[in-house]
Enzyme design. Sequence first.
Site, PDB file in Angstrom:
ATOM      1  CE  LYS A  22      -1.856   1.698   4.252  1.00 44.70           C
ATOM      2  NZ  LYS A  22      -0.981   3.097   4.625  1.00 44.70           N
ATOM      3  CG  ASN A  23       2.191   2.487   3.727  1.00 43.86           C
ATOM      4  OD1 ASN A  23       1.004   2.821   3.148  1.00 43.86           O
ATOM      5  ND2 ASN A  23       2.924   2.174   4.140  1.00 43.86           N
ATOM      6  CB  CYS A 115      -4.729  10.088  11.570  1.00 45.40           C
ATOM      7  SG  CYS A 115      -3.526   9.966  12.186  1.00 45.40           S
ATOM      8  NE  ARG A 120       0.805  10.738  10.195  1.00 49.70           N
ATOM      9  CZ  ARG A 120       0.877   9.550   9.270  1.00 49.70           C
ATOM     10  NH1 ARG A 120      -0.957   9.577  10.212  1.00 49.70           N
ATOM     11  NH2 ARG A 120       0.572   8.770   9.035  1.00 49.70           N
ATOM     12  CG  ASP A 306       3.195   1.716   9.712  1.00 45.48           C
ATOM     13  OD1 ASP A 306       4.186   1.368   8.118  1.00 45.48           O
ATOM     14  OD2 ASP A 306       2.907   2.378  10.651  1.00 45.48           O
ATOM     15  NE  ARG A 398      -6.661   4.336   5.849  1.00 49.33           N
ATOM     16  CZ  ARG A 398      -5.819   4.959   6.814  1.00 49.33           C
ATOM     17  NH1 ARG A 398      -6.319   5.030   8.084  1.00 49.33           N
ATOM     18  NH2 ARG A 398      -5.174   5.244   6.442  1.00 49.33           N
TER      19      ARG A 398
HETATM   20  C1  EPZ Z   1       4.260   6.530   5.951  1.00 47.46           C
HETATM   21  O1  EPZ Z   1       3.844   8.131   6.965  1.00 47.46           O
HETATM   22  C2  EPZ Z   1       3.516   5.904   6.068  1.00 47.46           C
HETATM   23  N1  EPZ Z   1       2.187   5.890   5.715  1.00 47.46           N
HETATM   24  C3  EPZ Z   1       3.259   5.563   7.368  1.00 47.46           C
HETATM   25  O2  EPZ Z   1       1.941   3.887   7.393  1.00 47.46           O
HETATM   26  C4  EPZ Z   1       4.067   5.114   8.185  1.00 47.46           C
HETATM   27  O3  EPZ Z   1       4.239   4.475   9.983  1.00 47.46           O
HETATM   28  C5  EPZ Z   1       5.545   6.202   8.767  1.00 47.46           C
HETATM   29  O4  EPZ Z   1       5.663   6.508   7.042  1.00 47.46           O
HETATM   30  C6  EPZ Z   1       6.284   6.327   8.994  1.00 47.46           C
HETATM   31  O5  EPZ Z   1       7.023   5.019   8.324  1.00 47.46           O
HETATM   32  C7  EPZ Z   1       3.068   5.839   4.035  1.00 47.46           C
HETATM   33  O6  EPZ Z   1       3.680   5.891   3.729  1.00 47.46           O
HETATM   34  C8  EPZ Z   1       1.269   6.241   3.361  1.00 47.46           C
HETATM   35  P1  EPZ Z   1       5.871  10.288   8.330  1.00 47.46           P
HETATM   36  P2  EPZ Z   1       4.095   9.645   6.857  1.00 47.46           P
HETATM   37  O7  EPZ Z   1       6.081  11.693   7.966  1.00 47.46           O
HETATM   38  O8  EPZ Z   1       5.437   9.685   5.516  1.00 47.46           O
HETATM   39  C9  EPZ Z   1       7.058  13.692  11.933  1.00 47.46           C
HETATM   40  C10 EPZ Z   1       0.831   2.504   7.892  1.00 47.46           C
HETATM   41  O9  EPZ Z   1       0.205   2.376   8.996  1.00 47.46           O
HETATM   42  N2  EPZ Z   1       7.184  14.400  10.676  1.00 47.46           N
HETATM   43  O10 EPZ Z   1       7.562   9.773   7.707  1.00 47.46           O
HETATM   44  O11 EPZ Z   1       3.119  10.322   6.742  1.00 47.46           O
HETATM   45  C11 EPZ Z   1       5.455  12.551  12.005  1.00 47.46           C
HETATM   46  O12 EPZ Z   1       4.852  13.408  12.449  1.00 47.46           O
HETATM   47  C12 EPZ Z   1       0.984   4.330   7.809  1.00 47.46           C
HETATM   48  O13 EPZ Z   1       0.388   2.684   6.319  1.00 47.46           O
HETATM   49  C13 EPZ Z   1       6.875  15.973  10.716  1.00 47.46           C
HETATM   50  O14 EPZ Z   1       7.657  16.555  12.027  1.00 47.46           O
HETATM   51  O15 EPZ Z   1       5.060   9.622   8.037  1.00 47.46           O
HETATM   52  C14 EPZ Z   1       6.170  11.442  12.536  1.00 47.46           C
HETATM   53  O16 EPZ Z   1       5.926  11.812  14.045  1.00 47.46           O
HETATM   54  C15 EPZ Z   1       0.980   5.422   9.103  1.00 47.46           C
HETATM   55  N3  EPZ Z   1       7.158  16.244   9.758  1.00 47.46           N
HETATM   56  C16 EPZ Z   1       7.354  11.394  12.147  1.00 47.46           C
HETATM   57  O17 EPZ Z   1       7.577  12.707  11.554  1.00 47.46           O
HETATM   58  C17 EPZ Z   1       6.243  16.359   8.569  1.00 47.46           C
HETATM   59  O18 EPZ Z   1       6.633  17.267   7.486  1.00 47.46           O
HETATM   60  C18 EPZ Z   1       7.200  11.052  10.810  1.00 47.46           C
HETATM   61  O19 EPZ Z   1       6.536  11.013   9.758  1.00 47.46           O
HETATM   62  C19 EPZ Z   1       6.432  15.281   8.093  1.00 47.46           C
HETATM   63  C20 EPZ Z   1       6.797  14.450   9.326  1.00 47.46           C
END
Ligand code: EPZ
Length: 419
Positions: A22-23, A115, A120, A306, A398
């Site tokens: 999915k990701n 969420c 996020r 995850d 999802r």
């Molecule tokens: C991706 O989300 C995945 N989703 C998530 O999987 C996964 O948990 C996450 O990466 C971490 O591996 C998809 O790929 C669709 P991040 P993403 O930006 O990219 C902070 C699932 O269960 N952050 O890597 O949105 C954020 O708050 C989902 O399949 C900022 O501070 O996650 C988090 O604490 C859930 N500022 C950390 O970084 C930003 O601009 C990592 O988030 C962006 C992120």
Amino acid sequence: MDKILVHGGHRLSGSVKISGSKNSALPILAATLLTKEPCVVRHVPDLSDIHYMLQILSHLGAHVERASGTVRVQAEKIRSVAPYDIVRKMRASVCILGPLLGRMRKATVSLPGGCVIGDRPIDLHLKGFEALHATHRVEQGNVHVHATKLRGGTAHLRGKLGPTVLGTDNVMMAAVLAEGTTVIEGAAEEPEVVDLANFLNKMGAKIHGAGTSQITIEGVRKLHGAEHDVIPDRIEAGTFLVAAAIAGREVTLKRVNPHHLDSVIQTLQQAGFPVSSTKTTVTLQGKARPLALHITTEPYPGFPTDMQAQMCALLTRAKGQSSVTETVFPQRFMHVSELKRMGARIDLLDHSAFIHGTPRLSGAPVMASDLRASAALVLAGLKADGITEINRVYHIDRGYESIDEKLNNLGAQIERVKV
Ligand code: EPZ
């Protein structure tokens, strides 16, 4: 809204074919916006999140066809404003910002809300766009990005909670058509980022270093269509390995890349489960109870956030006291209160769960919250005494393609009830 009834006590054995990631599929489908030419993406899982992404692409003006796991997209003429009513349903929609900025030099997407797993933010995405000389503003809940001309630069994308996966994807997709060279420092190293880079390079992009913390993108004038097979879903695979650890005799996963599961496999082996693998399969032998563990989630290649909820479900029955510390989404413990309704003994302190292993869990009505927490409740129900009723099953759908059917084919007894 469906609910799932898991009848505990049925042992799992046999093999299960893992779906496409999915990701990986979500950003790759977004990347098809970067060319007027047709693209073909295979092994796309049948999930509601994918459905939302295809709806967004269509709304933007792309022609989208889907035949079972193969999606054909041609974005000949597109708009740059994404539809709020669809975008609000899926936070990952944010990954259309990069391709729209790259193709149209402008994009408008509603700000992703928070969420259940936590806030996020997209500050790092916007910081990356600034490095490409784009500007952005937030107005009435929408984020608008714009660039008269996209010029390469150096984007530092590591935040206080580590790298950003979709932020790395977004900046990469915006940079492929920028003038000059872009360097992403502190890039996410997830396999899904590598898969996206491989797809973009098939489209004619010039990306080097994906999978490391420094990615270099040499801008090109245009991209052409391409075909791509999405990598297997390592989180679905990990989820089934934990199912086998909880209720298995012996379960084999097919169509997986074992290297993407290194940290999960090592962790399960530390818990006492024999695991073997070939180039495309992984086999785990279940046993009575796991050994207690101390786990900390980290960005790839560390133990994935995850998989955190699923491991909590397993460790509720460990011999001894375990701890699970969440460093990526510190609030991601919605599953704990529901596991406690099943008799688990867990204490939360800051961003750690302290789990006192108990021999038995009892089935109970529980509430799904986010897709991984929901999967964890299904896993816990596999071994619990009696029936576990999981409401709000749309969370599971999802991220998991037919998880109930796949588990039933392994010997579980799970009913999906329409309510
Ligand atoms: C991706 O989300 C995945 N989703 C998530 O999987 C996964 O948990 C996450 O990466 C971490 O591996 C998809 O790929 C669709 P991040 P993403 O930006 O990219 C902070 C699932 O269960 N952050 O890597 O949105 C954020 O708050 C989902 O399949 C900022 O501070 O996650 C988090 O604490 C859930 N500022 C950390 O970084 C930003 O601009 C990592 O988030 C962006 C992120």
